[in-house]
Design an enzyme around this catalytic site. Sequence first.
Site, PDB file in Angstrom:
ATOM      1  N   ARG A 222       0.828  -1.223   0.000  1.00  0.00           N
ATOM      2  CA  ARG A 222       0.000   0.000   0.000  1.00  0.00           C
ATOM      3  C   ARG A 222       0.856   1.264   0.000  1.00  0.00           C
ATOM      4  O   ARG A 222       0.524   2.264   0.642  1.00  0.00           O
ATOM      5  CB  ARG A 222      -0.909   0.032   1.238  1.00  0.00           C
ATOM      6  CG  ARG A 222      -1.982  -1.009   1.252  1.00  0.00           C
ATOM      7  CD  ARG A 222      -2.982  -0.797   0.105  1.00  0.00           C
ATOM      8  NE  ARG A 222      -4.183  -1.556   0.349  1.00  0.00           N
ATOM      9  CZ  ARG A 222      -4.313  -2.850   0.097  1.00  0.00           C
ATOM     10  NH1 ARG A 222      -3.325  -3.536  -0.432  1.00  0.00           N
ATOM     11  NH2 ARG A 222      -5.458  -3.462   0.346  1.00  0.00           N
TER      12      ARG A 222
ATOM     13  N   SER B 105     -10.701  -0.458   3.479  1.00  0.00           N
ATOM     14  CA  SER B 105      -9.858  -0.571   4.681  1.00  0.00           C
ATOM     15  C   SER B 105      -9.452   0.815   5.145  1.00  0.00           C
ATOM     16  O   SER B 105      -8.867   1.576   4.381  1.00  0.00           O
ATOM     17  CB  SER B 105      -8.578  -1.348   4.367  1.00  0.00           C
ATOM     18  OG  SER B 105      -8.885  -2.634   3.915  1.00  0.00           O
TER      19      SER B 105
ATOM     20  N   GLU C  47      -4.733   3.793   6.370  1.00  0.00           N
ATOM     21  CA  GLU C  47      -4.461   3.620   4.941  1.00  0.00           C
ATOM     22  C   GLU C  47      -5.060   4.795   4.170  1.00  0.00           C
ATOM     23  O   GLU C  47      -4.552   5.251   3.151  1.00  0.00           O
ATOM     24  CB  GLU C  47      -5.095   2.316   4.440  1.00  0.00           C
ATOM     25  CG  GLU C  47      -4.757   2.104   2.980  1.00  0.00           C
ATOM     26  CD  GLU C  47      -5.649   1.093   2.292  1.00  0.00           C
ATOM     27  OE1 GLU C  47      -5.287  -0.073   2.312  1.00  0.00           O
ATOM     28  OE2 GLU C  47      -6.669   1.486   1.730  1.00  0.00           O
TER      29      GLU C  47
END
Length: 339
Positions: free
Chosen positions: A162, A234, A335
């Site tokens: 990520r 998320s 995130e």
Amino acid sequence: MIQNKSLKSLNTFGFETVARYFSAPDSTDKIEKLLEEVQKNDIPVFILGGGSNVVFSKDFDGLVMCPQIKGMETVDENGEHVLLKVGAGVAWDDLVRYAVENRLGGLENLSAIPGNVGASPVQNIGAYGAEVKDSIVSVNGIFVEDGSRFSLENGECRFAYRNSIFKNELKGKTVVTHVVYRLSKNPVFKLDYGNLKSELQKYSEVNLHNIRKSLVSIRADKLPDPGVLGNAGSFFKNPVVEQREAKRLLELFPSMPVYPADYSDISTGKVKLSAGWLIESCSLKGYRENSIGVHHKQALVLVNYGGGTAAELIRFSQMVQNKVHEKFGVKIETEVNII
Ligand code: EPU
């Protein structure tokens, strides 16, 4: 440039914030011209993709630019691969559908992820054992500061879980205009993650089309539809920790899930914990304070039940981080990008 544009419909949490200026340029030339104008007038710029990974904590006193460059073009092809150059404004899942319909493999495990193509290298989007970095050849764009164009090869993008150069050294400094993907004519299927294999048993054949169908169904079952319930997928990243840290935790919590930090490089010595499990183990799954809560099916996802504010969400997310830290001594990072 439009003035005083509401961003409510442009972020998947559905928070009401206003951008002083807004523009949705549909070509590289138009982006260049806009950048010239904002540089001349010293206006800050924020690049917004599909709004599925961002929270504006306050009104933005600058230009929010939402690149809308469309189009998919085959730029090279051989017996094995197709190189496809795709505009940053193409919806991510339209690209995955196009690839699957044309029997091109590599992106199928990334089915049904919200957002646009331009954000895919920034976040290095990933799901079900695949990461987009494994299919990216190069990323083309424009530097905000001087309007010059760039093309970064895969190895220069510093992809990680990520993460990429676009979230670090180049944060806020580039506008992605196109991404070139390498898609395979002879795909090798990745079926080992989670319940993908068992979902595929509903179909008589394992092929790209059925993998996509399975994943669309698995995701729809577990993840809330942002069109119905505000969320950004998320909210936290799964924490990556040293092996000895995981061992310490496993002695205390033997059922804690642990994964290799990087499936393509298990030599890193680090492991990934499941933030969803950590949050659930703090009894927070389904927990709600007014309009903001932890989703009842996937604890990594925070939701806005309607009427919540970004400030409430940020406070709530810090409460979740603190609880996890108190219980496990592990920090979970967001995130989602908070602006
Ligand atoms: N788990 C729980 N409780 C939860 C959620 C997860 O105990 O509420 C545990 C379970 O043990 C489960 C494991 O965590 O087996 C993994 O769960 P899951 O497969 O749902 O994946 P995840 O690690 O929670 C990541 C991505 C998702 C992606 C899935 C599937 C991150 C931050 N998230 O979630 O990506 O869809 O894997 O590959 O890496 C997103 O980025 O927005 C996103 C949805």
